[in-house]
Design an enzyme around this catalytic site. Structure first.
Site, PDB file in Angstrom:
ATOM      1  N   HIS A  88      51.471 138.756 -38.224  1.00 53.73           N
ATOM      2  CA  HIS A  88      50.619 139.723 -38.031  1.00 53.73           C
ATOM      3  C   HIS A  88      51.724 140.497 -37.366  1.00 53.73           C
ATOM      4  CE1 HIS A  88      50.399 137.522 -33.647  1.00 53.73           C
ATOM      5  NE2 HIS A  88      50.618 138.709 -33.668  1.00 53.73           N
ATOM      6  N   SER A 197      53.742 136.949 -28.821  1.00 53.85           N
ATOM      7  CA  SER A 197      53.972 136.467 -30.137  1.00 53.85           C
ATOM      8  C   SER A 197      55.129 137.215 -31.210  1.00 53.85           C
ATOM      9  CB  SER A 197      52.174 137.840 -30.823  1.00 53.85           C
ATOM     10  OG  SER A 197      51.497 137.818 -30.612  1.00 53.85           O
TER      11      SER A 197
END
Length: 518
Positions: A88, A197
Site C-alpha cells: 500500500h 508501515s
C-alpha cells in the site's frame, strides 16, 4: 585475634584478586558494549524512509487517474540488494524514493514486485552502491512467542529521524489480509503509527516481521506481517512465475453445538470443522456438504476449527494450507456418513468473483454518447460501502452490486457492468433520471455478460434505437438513437477533456469490426 587476622588477610587477597581482574572485565564490558552499539547501528542502517507519489485510479472517472498523493513510510534492506516494504506504500506509484537514516539524500527506486493481497512489495534502488554501506537486516526463522519483547523501527509522521518504540507480542492469529488472501498476523503493543508501515519489528537482534497496520480507535494495537509470510512472498517472486498463496475456499462451520453434532450423528471422539458450502458444485469435487474435516495433513482440527500453532496458541486450520499444499492439491481427512476417509482437495491462489479487485490495474471503461460504463470492481464499490443509507436503498431495489457481490462468475454473467459516472449533460438524456451505479441487464433484449460483450453489441447493432434495461426493481428504461449517440460521443470527449472514448482493451474490441470492414 587469630580469626580477625585471617579475615583481614582473606579480604586483602580478594581485593587484590578483584583488582587484578578488573582491567580484563573492563575490556570485556567495553567489547560487549562496542559490539552492541555496532549491531544497533547495523539494524538502524537497514531501515529506510520511503517516499511515494501515488496516482491511483478514479473509479467514478475511469478515463482519468486520481490527483497525485504524496505518502511516506518505511522499508527494510534485505538480501539480493532489495528493499522490502508494504504494497500500500507503492501501489500505483509514479515515483518512489528512499532515504537512509541520517542521510540528506533521497535515492530513486523502482518497484520490482508487488502483492496487494499480502501487502508486500520489493524495491530496487537505482544506485546499487547504496548497499555497500547498508547491509541486509538479519531475519529470524521462527515465530516469536506471546509476551516476547519487541522493538518497532520506522519513520512515523511527526519527524524525519528514525523512531524506535518498545512493546511485547500480544497475540498471533491467522486472518484475512485483503480478499482472497489470508495469512498469519502478529499483534504487538508497541506504538505503530502512520509512516511506520514497512518498518522492521525486532526481537533480540533479528527482524521478526514488517509493520503494516494499526487500529485507529484503540491504543497500542499494531500489527505486523511475520517472516513466515514474507518468505512465502519472496519464494513466490524468486520462482520467476509468481502464483500467490494457495487457499481453501470452502465455507466451514464449527462443531461446538451439541444439537448440531447430534443431527450429524457424530460420536464424542469426532472433532473438526463442518463443510457447509463446498467451493465447487462439480460432482467430482472431493468435498461434500456436511463432510467433517478432522485433519489437515497430520494436524488434528478441534471443534472450533483450530489447529495448534505453538504450545500456547491456536490458529484457524486454513493456516496449514500454505504449508501442506503440493502441486495445487491439499491432503485432508474427513468423516462422511460416519466413516473416515482421506481426500485430496484442489487449492488455488485465485478465487474468481463477479466483483473483483483491480490488482494494480486501471479500470476498463467505455463511453457511449453521454453515458459511461465500467466493469464493476471492489474499488468501484468503495463509495456505496461507506454510505449505509445508499447500501440500504440499493439492497431494497435488488441492485446486484449488493445482492450478487459475493457471487462467482458463470457463463451467463462473467462480470457486472454498471453506469460508472453521472450522465454528461446532453439533450439525448432529457427526461431520464441518472442511472449512476445501475447495473446493465440487457441491450436491445440481449443479456449482457461482460463489458466487452456490451461493447460488441453496441458496435454490431443494426437497430436505429438502443434500449438499455437495468437490473433493479425501480430502474426505468433508457432508449436512445444509436447514430446520434455515436455523434455525441466526440463532443462529450472534447467538452470534458477526455482523451479516449474507451480504455485500451475496450477500444480494441470497438475497433475490431471497423478494421475488418476496411
Amino acid at each position: 585475634m587469630t580469626i580477625r587476622l585471617c579475615q583481614s588477610l582473606m579480604g586483602r587477597a580478594l581485593l587484590a584478586l578483584a583488582l587484578s581482574f578488573s582491567p580484563l572485565m573492563a575490556l570485556r564490558s567495553m567489547a560487549a558494549e562496542t559490539a552492541s552499539t555496532a549491531n544497533a547501528t547495523a539494524l538502524e542502517n537497514a531501515v529506510v524512509k520511503v517516499f511515494s507519489t501515488l496516482r491511483p485510479p478514479d473509479p467514478y472517472k475511469p478515463w482519468s487517474k486520481a490527483a497525485p498523493q504524496s505518502v511516506t513510510g518505511s522499508g527494510v534492506v534485505i538480501d539480493g540488494h532489495r528493499i522490502l516494504t508494504n504494497a500500500h506504500m507503492v501501489a500505483y506509484a509514479s515515483q518512489v524514493q528512499i532515504q537512509a537514516n541520517g542521510s540528506g539524500d533521497k535515492l530513486s527506486a523502482t518497484v520490482l514486485a508487488i502483492s496487494e493481497g499480502m501487502d508486500l512489495a520489493l524495491l530496487k534502488v537505482d544506485d546499487e552502491s547504496f548497499f555497500d554501506t547498508h547491509k541486509p537486516m538479519p531475519r529470524a526463522n521462527v515465530l516469536p512467542d506471546v509476551r516476547d519483547a519487541v522493538m518497532a523501527y520506522g519513520y512515523p509522521l511527526g519527524g524525519n529521524s528514525l523512531s524506535i518504540t518498545k512493546g511485547i507480542v500480544s497475540r498471533i492469529e491467522f486472518v484475512r489480509y485483503h480478499y482472497p488472501v489470508s495469512g498469519l498476523r502478529i499483534q504487538i503493543d508497541a506504538a505503530i503509527n502512520h509512516g511506520n508501515s514497512g518498518g522492521a519489528v525486532i526481537a533480540g537482534d533479528k527482524m521478526i516481521g514488517l509493520a503494516f497496520a494499526t487500529v485507529t480507535n484503540a491504543q497500542n494495537v499494531g500489527y505486523i506481517i511475520p517472516n513466515e509470510e514474507i518468505d512465502l512472498f519472496l519464494r513466490d517472486q524468486d520462482s520467476g512465475a509468481p502464483k500467490g498463496k494457495p487457499a481453501l475456499f470452502d465455507v466451514t462451520q464449527t462443531m461446538e453445538n451439541p444439537a448440531l453434532r447430534s443431527m450429524l450423528k457424530l460420536g464424542k471422539g469426532v472433532e473438526g470443522a463442518i463443510v457447509m458450502t463446498p467451493a465447487s458444485k462439480d460432482a467430482q469435487y472431493p468435498l461434500k456438504e456436511f463432510d467433517v474435516i478432522t485433519k489437515i495433513g497430520d494436524y488434528p482440527i478441534d471443534n472450533q476449527g483450530m489447529v495448534k500453532l505453538t504450545a500456547n496458541s491456536r490458529v484457524r486450520f486454513q493456516y496449514r494450507v500454505q504449508q501442506l499444499a503440493k502441486n495445487g492439491m491439499l491432503p485432508l481427512t474427513v468423516v462422511r456418513n460416519g466413516a473416515p476417509m482421506n481426500v485430496s482437495v484442489p487449492v488455488s491462489a485465485s478465487h474468481p468473483m463477479l466483483v473483483p479487485g483491480l490488482e494494480g490495474a486501471y479500470p476498463s471503461y467505455f463511453i457511449f454518447g453521454p453515458m459511461v460504463f465500467s466493469k464493476v470492481t471492489a474499488e468501484f464499490m468503495a463509495g456505496p460501502s461507506a454510505n449505509a443509507p445508499m447500501l440500504v436503498g440499493m439492497s431494497f431495489a435488488g441492485n446486484p452490486l449488493v445482492t450478487r457481490r459475493g457471487d462467482a462468475p458463470d457463463a451467463q454473467r462473467e462480470e457486472l457492468v454498471a453506469v460508472s459516472a453521472p450522465f454528461f449533460p446532453h439533450k439525448l438524456m432529457n427526461g431520464y433520471s441518472n442511472r449512476f451505479f445501475s447495473v446493465v441487464y440487457s441491450v436491445n433484449g440481449i443479456p449482457v455478460r461482460s463489458l466487452a460483450h456490451m461493447v460488441t453489441l453496441l458496435r454490431d447493432l443494426p437497430d436505429e434505437m438502443v434500449t438499455f434495461r437495468f437490473e433493479q426493481r425501480d430502474a426505468e428504461l433508457v432508449v436512445v438513437p444509436r447514430k446520434e449517440m455515436l455523434a455525441a460521443t466526440e463532443s462529450v470527449l472534447s467538452d470534458n477533456g477526455i482523451r479516449s472514448e474507451a480504455s485500451p482493451d475496450m477500444l480494441k474490441v470497438w475497433n475490431d469490426k471497423t478494421t475488418a470492414n476496411n
